[in-house]
Design a protein around this motif. Structure first.
Motif, PDB file in Angstrom:
ATOM      1  N   GLU A   1      -2.120  12.216  -7.585  1.00  0.00           N
ATOM      2  CA  GLU A   1      -1.581  10.862  -7.472  1.00  0.00           C
ATOM      3  C   GLU A   1      -0.380  10.613  -8.375  1.00  0.00           C
TER       4      GLU A   1
ATOM      5  N   SER B   1       0.887   1.358  -2.896  1.00  0.00           N
ATOM      6  CA  SER B   1       0.390   2.682  -3.268  1.00  0.00           C
ATOM      7  C   SER B   1       0.669   3.728  -2.193  1.00  0.00           C
ATOM      8  N   ARG B   2       1.069   3.295  -1.003  1.00  0.00           N
ATOM      9  CA  ARG B   2       1.388   4.237   0.078  1.00  0.00           C
ATOM     10  C   ARG B   2       2.869   4.564   0.143  1.00  0.00           C
ATOM     11  N   ASP B   3       3.661   3.981  -0.750  1.00  0.00           N
ATOM     12  CA  ASP B   3       5.109   4.137  -0.681  1.00  0.00           C
ATOM     13  C   ASP B   3       5.645   5.215  -1.622  1.00  0.00           C
TER      14      ASP B   3
ATOM     15  N   GLN C   1       1.323   7.049  -7.311  1.00  0.00           N
ATOM     16  CA  GLN C   1       0.709   6.113  -6.373  1.00  0.00           C
ATOM     17  C   GLN C   1       0.239   4.830  -7.048  1.00  0.00           C
TER      18      GLN C   1
END
Length: 382
Positions: free
Chosen positions: A200, A284-286, A349
């Protein structure tokens, strides 16, 4: 619940209040972390000129209230065969250069101001010779003031002589590990602290998630070395989880990018910088994990710049250090541009939790307060 200290063997070793090690390229943020009871760690890779690093470390000495801090360098364990910047520059394929220039034009990124030398623009700290100069400057400051207590390496174990030099000056050596084998190699090389960086995390990172990696590395190294948890740490609850999994503290990077003290890149007279604007709207998905930043897999904020490298016509990234030399000027141009949709920034993330601009002292207070509440909640389960 307010607590003044969190005790682990590493807080005792470094004389800090909290087991919070904050990596940042900003001297203002690093100094603020140390003043607030953590250990600020200054990323040195952006300093092409050893003299500039020397000035910044002098500034940190004057702005940390005598508290300890650290430095982070980028160097491989094996000394590479390295030509001059001019020699390496000539090894970059013309089609790669053309792609970068075409992409910058398509994204509307302006050229550098007149008078800037393209060949010496961008980050040279990825070169072993430059990283070696960072170590020399840091050790000189250690001998003068004794405040630099840690040197960390983002590319595995430092060379043997660098480890020996640090130890001669009373400086602990840390190295990032993304896998169990990496951690064991670090310990065998004489590294004092292993930083277990999960998938992450921002920047260079491996393929194993933090929840799996942290206890795996703790168990692997046993009593041979303490472990810091990295990758996906952005709250006191995650600090508590890291301690519960056997680590002795946390290594945090992305978390500090939205600190009020962070002032790198294009800035405005009031309000967040261009980079911070991009971070504040990210979820957090970017993020994406690509080799386009340095030639090694690194997690970056997803932007129009990273999207361009994912297009079908984009070339394959070059190996380190050629890739960084290729994009060095581009990163400099992007950094000066005022477009949050076109930034080149390592980010983990945890960026999805970076939702406001907050002073470092408040950020650390929030971490500690939530940590205490988490421990109290766990106590209530027994």
């Amino acid at each position: 619940m307010t607590i003044s200290r969190i005790h682990t063997p590493l807080t005792e070793r470094f004389g800090i209040d909290y087991p919070i090690f904050g990596f940042t390229p900003s001297q203002d943020v690093a100094a603020a972390i140390s003043r607030a009871g953590g250990l600020g760690v200054l990323g040195c890779v952006r300093f092409n000129d050893p003299g500039e690093l020397d000035e910044v470390l002098e500034w940190m000495h004057k702005n940390t209230d005598g508290k300890p801090f650290g430095v982070d360098v980028v160097m491989p364990a094996k000394i590479p065969t390295e030509g001059s910047k001019v020699d390496l520059d000539s090894m970059i394929p013309p089609e790669h250069r053309a792609f970068v220039e075409r992409t910058l034009d398509d994204l509307g990124v302006p050229p550098l101001p007149d008078g800037q030398d393209r060949l010496n623009t961008g980050v040279l700290g990825w070169l072993h010779s430059v990283a070696r100069s960072h170590v020399d400057v840091a050790m000189e400051h250690t001998r003068k003031y004794g405040q630099i207590k840690l040197i960390a390496n983002a590319l595995g174990s430092p060379p043997d002589d660098v480890i020996a030099l640090a130890h001669e000056n009373g400086v602990a050596v840390a190295a990032l590990a993304g896998a169990r084998d990496h951690a064991l190699n670090h310990v065998a090389a004489g590294v004092d602290i292993v930083i277990a960086q999960g998938y992450e995390g921002g920047g260079h990172t491996g393929e194993v998630a933090s929840m799996v990696l942290w206890p795996e590395i703790v168990d692997a190294v046993g009593s041979a070395a303490p472990v810091l948890a990295a990758g996906g740490v952005g709250s006191g609850r995650q600090l508590a989880a890291a301690i519960a999994l056997g680590t002795q503290g946390v290594w945090m990077g992305t978390y500090w990018l939205t600190a009020a003290e962070y002032n790198l890149g294009a800035t405005t007279e009031s309000g967040p910088s261009t980079v911070q604007q991009a971070l504040l709207k990210a979820t957090s998905r970017d993020t994406v994990r690509r080799r386009i930043y340095s030639g090694k897999p690194a997690r970056l904020l997803k932007t129009r710049w990273t999207d361009a490298w994912d297009d079908a016509g984009a070339p394959e990234p070059l190996p380190m250090p050629l890739q960084n030399l290729l994009v060095g000027e581009a990163h400099a141009r992007i950094s000066l541009a005022d477009d949050p949709d076109v930034v080149a920034m390592p980010a983990g993330q945890i960026v999805g939790r970076c939702n406001e601009i907050v002073p470092v002292a408040d950020m650390i207070e929030d971490l500690v307060t939530e940590y205490a509440a988490s421990i109290a909640r766990l106590d209530g389960t027994l």
